[in-house]
Design an enzyme around this catalytic site. Structure first.
Site, PDB file in Angstrom:
ATOM      1  N   LYS A 124       0.830  -1.200   0.000  1.00 16.00           N
ATOM      2  CA  LYS A 124       0.000   0.000   0.000  1.00 16.00           C
ATOM      3  C   LYS A 124       0.866   1.252   0.000  1.00 16.00           C
ATOM      4  O   LYS A 124       0.634   2.185  -0.785  1.00 16.00           O
ATOM      5  CB  LYS A 124      -0.937   0.011   1.209  1.00 16.00           C
ATOM      6  CG  LYS A 124      -1.932   1.180   1.189  1.00 16.00           C
ATOM      7  CD  LYS A 124      -2.752   1.245   2.457  1.00 16.00           C
ATOM      8  CE  LYS A 124      -1.957   1.920   3.569  1.00 16.00           C
ATOM      9  NZ  LYS A 124      -2.784   2.218   4.751  1.00 16.00           N
ATOM     10  N   ASP A 142      -6.759   1.135   1.044  1.00 14.51           N
ATOM     11  CA  ASP A 142      -6.800   1.190   2.504  1.00 14.51           C
ATOM     12  C   ASP A 142      -8.203   0.797   2.968  1.00 14.51           C
ATOM     13  O   ASP A 142      -9.020   0.312   2.181  1.00 14.51           O
ATOM     14  CB  ASP A 142      -6.408   2.578   3.019  1.00 14.51           C
ATOM     15  CG  ASP A 142      -7.433   3.647   2.664  1.00 14.51           C
ATOM     16  OD1 ASP A 142      -8.389   3.362   1.886  1.00 14.51           O
ATOM     17  OD2 ASP A 142      -7.305   4.774   3.161  1.00 14.51           O
TER      18      ASP A 142
END
Length: 214
Positions: A124, A142
């Site tokens: 991420k 997320d």
């Protein structure tokens, strides 16, 4: 939903996002690629606002890997001790700074694999840096994106990797660069976890959520 109908819904939803905010920006403050890496690494299980408050003073004195090493771990902790898990994050920031100096000439690499080789940098974080700094249409999924993708039916998936693939596979190419920012901001301020504000939702007509609170 049939593939063509889903494609049409995706295009309509993301065109709505683009008309509303043509150039969405991430909310983590940074001055270069290195400070972006550090800010994103610090943001795990913390708010962007909280990270920004801590890093304004930090980046004023340590905006390169070498300056961070010169500041030292205890000096770094003094700046970030208001952030959750600050001791572990401080260790990772020092380690990644040393690796950047010793193995990358003090520069942040532009490949996902190289970024993910840095301590505290997962997929991420790497995708955020690739997207925001290198302008690669990478999708940093997320909790906000995961929720919006599944709740709306636009980009569903059982885990964050599946949602990332759903965005890459189904969002029309012209919206890929900004897709994750539109979805993050929508999840943060409108499609909130406990009480979605459906009455203010600009993609209300394109959302498959069965419990809309108009």
């Amino acid at each position: 939903m049939a593939p063509q109908a889903h494609y049409n819904t995706m295009r309509a939803a993301f065109e709505t996002f683009r008309r509303s905010e043509p150039e969405p920006e991430g909310e983590l403050e940074h001055v270069n690629a290195y400070t972006l890496v550090v800010a994103v690494a610090l943001s795990a299980q913390a708010t962007d606002a909280g990270v920004n408050r801590a890093t304004r003073g930090l980046f004023a004195v340590a905006d390169t890997p070498q300056k961070m090493l010169d500041l030292g771990e205890e000096g770094l902790i003094e700046h970030i001790k208001t952030i959750g898990l600050f001791r572990n994050k401080a260790k990772n920031v020092m380690k990644l700074s040393r690796i950047l100096v010793e193995e990358f000439g003090g520069e942040v690499p532009s490949s996902r694999a190289a970024l993910q080789s840095l301590p505290g940098v997962g997929r991420k974080t790497a995708n955020v840096v690739l997207n925001m700094w290198w302008r690669v249409p990478a999708q940093a999924v997320d909790t906000h994106i995961f929720r919006v993708g599944n709740r709306s039916g636009l980009c569903p998936g059982r885990d964050v990797d599946a949602v990332e693939r759903a965005i890459e596979d189904n969002v029309p190419a012209e919206y890929q660069q900004h897709a994750h920012h539109w979805l993050i901001l929508h999840g943060r301020y409108i499609c909130k976890a406990r009480k979605p504000d459906c009455g203010r939702c600009i993609i209300y007509d394109h959302c498959a959520f069965e419990e809309k609170t108009a």
